[in-house]
Write a protein that holds these residues in place. Structure first.
Motif, mmCIF file in Angstrom:
data_model
loop_
_atom_site.group_PDB
_atom_site.id
_atom_site.type_symbol
_atom_site.label_atom_id
_atom_site.label_comp_id
_atom_site.label_asym_id
_atom_site.label_seq_id
_atom_site.Cartn_x
_atom_site.Cartn_y
_atom_site.Cartn_z
ATOM 1 N N ILE A 1 0.815 -1.200 0.000
ATOM 2 C CA ILE A 1 0.000 0.000 0.000
ATOM 3 C C ILE A 1 0.858 1.264 0.000
ATOM 4 O O ILE A 1 0.411 2.345 -0.408
ATOM 5 C CB ILE A 1 -0.949 -0.008 1.227
ATOM 6 N N GLY A 2 2.121 1.156 0.453
ATOM 7 C CA GLY A 2 2.990 2.323 0.516
ATOM 8 C C GLY A 2 3.147 3.034 -0.816
ATOM 9 O O GLY A 2 3.221 4.270 -0.865
ATOM 10 N N GLU A 3 3.188 2.278 -1.900
ATOM 11 C CA GLU A 3 3.340 2.900 -3.222
ATOM 12 C C GLU A 3 2.146 3.784 -3.554
ATOM 13 O O GLU A 3 2.306 4.940 -3.958
ATOM 14 C CB GLU A 3 3.501 1.824 -4.293
ATOM 15 N N GLN A 4 0.928 3.275 -3.355
ATOM 16 C CA GLN A 4 -0.263 4.052 -3.683
ATOM 17 C C GLN A 4 -0.409 5.252 -2.758
ATOM 18 O O GLN A 4 -0.781 6.341 -3.191
ATOM 19 C CB GLN A 4 -1.519 3.165 -3.591
ATOM 20 N N VAL A 5 -0.084 5.062 -1.489
ATOM 21 C CA VAL A 5 -0.185 6.166 -0.534
ATOM 22 C C VAL A 5 0.808 7.267 -0.890
ATOM 23 O O VAL A 5 0.492 8.461 -0.798
ATOM 24 C CB VAL A 5 0.033 5.650 0.906
ATOM 25 N N ALA A 6 2.001 6.878 -1.303
ATOM 26 C CA ALA A 6 2.991 7.873 -1.717
ATOM 27 C C ALA A 6 2.505 8.662 -2.929
ATOM 28 O O ALA A 6 2.644 9.888 -2.990
ATOM 29 C CB ALA A 6 4.318 7.190 -2.015
ATOM 30 N N LEU A 7 1.922 7.972 -3.884
ATOM 31 C CA LEU A 7 1.368 8.661 -5.064
ATOM 32 C C LEU A 7 0.257 9.615 -4.641
ATOM 33 O O LEU A 7 0.190 10.757 -5.117
ATOM 34 C CB LEU A 7 0.843 7.632 -6.071
#
Length: 401
Positions: free
Chosen positions: A144-150
């Protein structure tokens, strides 16, 4: 991967009155996969353990399904995620339920929530902080870290994807990434075991809170998912015996209480208590019936976390607008997950002082987990000449903890 044994049975009663039960075969292709993600899942003496593991194991045990935590396979998160997408009957946890993932899986939960944060080691970022789009961030592939960063405005070209937490931590240490986007609790735990100098890491930002579920492959038997969902729901409601639900006991072993993102003001709960006390002084029987029925304003029609609850002077719950099934339960000597006999404190305070506040920990119908909470109470004599302790509570917001 481990498959549940063929021939296991789920016992489902077909009638509350007939006394007869129907045995149905458990789908034989069920597989559970997860990752090293403490405190939610990790290996302890070679056997999977943790908050999410215990919730799953307890749900299955309550459903009379023979199961143990060694029937769960830990693997790298990208492998676990792809397995759940492509393999029938696979349950993946702990998985953040997001709009992007909603239609990829079937869901059971929620299990717990966890902040997603940016971990950094660079002390210069504390004072010379670039804009989010200029930060170089590392994230675990399919995490989920990737989507949250985006979502936080970090540009896609500045997000580098890796397979393991060790790779992510190393990129932060060597400076090829400014920060690591990851779950707060597991990130802190993993940094302690991976980094040579874990104390050099700090949280640069909290980006959001993710709520975790079990994500099942779309071809998983729906009735099996429903059984798990029903047991998870029931585990959050069974406070009758010890005053603490099974869910609260399990969560409290691994994660302490947290602050609430949404709550009420002290004025709201004192106003509600005073309104209710006045109504009881004029018509105790009718008011108590309205509370038990969950009528507004005793249970707020727009917010189920704002409700009235009433004790007698022996700490028996007379009624609770949000949980009418608890009416009549004697709660004296029954503590919250931190060991505080807050109900006794409420009644004792009311008998001595008349009104006051008590703080404690409790579950929240609007958020997943256990939370800091405070209740306002007042002692009132009803129209029936009986004494009642009228209460309403609010979850403590993060800016007050």
């Amino acid at each position: 991967m481990v498959v549940l044994r063929t021939g296991m049975l789920i016992i489902m009663c077909i009638s509350l009155f007939s006394g007869q039960c129907l045995a149905a075969e458990l789908p034989e292709d069920i597989v559970f996969v997860t990752e090293e993600y403490p405190p939610f899942s990790y290996l302890e003496n070679g056997v999977p353990a943790g908050l999410s593991v215990e919730l799953l194991e307890t749900a299955l045990k309550r459903a009379n399904i023979e199961f143990s935590s060694d029937q769960i396979r830990l693997m790298a998160w990208p492998d676990a995620y792809r397995t759940a997408l492509t393999t029938n009957g696979t349950g993946l946890f702990s998985t953040a339920r997001t709009p992007e993932r909603e239609n990829l899986f079937r869901w059971a939960g929620p299990l717990m929530q966890c902040p997603v944060v940016l971990f950094s080691e660079n002390p210069n970022l504390k004072t010379d902080r670039p804009a989010n789009q200029d930060l170089k961030v590392v994230a675990i592939r399919d995490d989920i870290g990737e989507q949250v960063a985006l979502d936080a405005g970090i540009s896609k070209e500045n997000i580098f994807l890796v397979t393991t937490p060790s790779e992510a931590v190393q990129r932060v240490i060597d400076g090829t990434s400014d920060a690591w986007a990851y779950g707060h609790y597991p990130g802190e735990s993993l940094i302690q075991t991976i980094a040579e100098d874990p104390d050099s890491f700090y949280i640069l930002d909290e980006l959001t809170r993710s709520t975790y579920y079990i994500a099942f492959n779309q071809n998983t038997e729906p009735s099996f998912i429903e059984i798990i969902q029903n047991e998870l729901d029931a585990m959050k409601q069974d406070q009758e015996q010890g005053g603490i639900s099974t869910y609260e006991k399990i969560v409290g072993k691994y994660i302490g209480p947290i602050c609430a993102e949404k709550t009420h003001s002290r004025e709201q709960i004192t106003d509600l208590v005073n309104l209710t006390a006045d109504a009881i002084s004029r018509d105790a029987t009718g008011t108590l019936a309205d509370i038990q029925a969950g009528k507004h304003p005793y249970l707020d029609r727009n917010d189920p976390s704002l409700y009235v609850f009433i004790y007698d002077t022996s700490v028996t719950l007379i009624t609770q607008a949000g949980r009418p099934d608890l009416a009549g339960v004697h709660f004296a000597g029954k503590p919250d997950v931190s060991g505080k006999n807050f109900r006794d404190d409420i009644v004792t305070g009311a008998m001595k002082e008349g009104t006051g506040f008590v703080t404690y920990t409790y579950s929240n119908p609007l958020e997943t987990g256990i939370f800091f909470k405070e209740a306002y109470y007042t002692l009132v004599t009803g129209s029936d000449k009986k004494q009642y302790v009228v209460c309403a509570g609010r979850y403590v917001p993060c800016d007050e903890t």
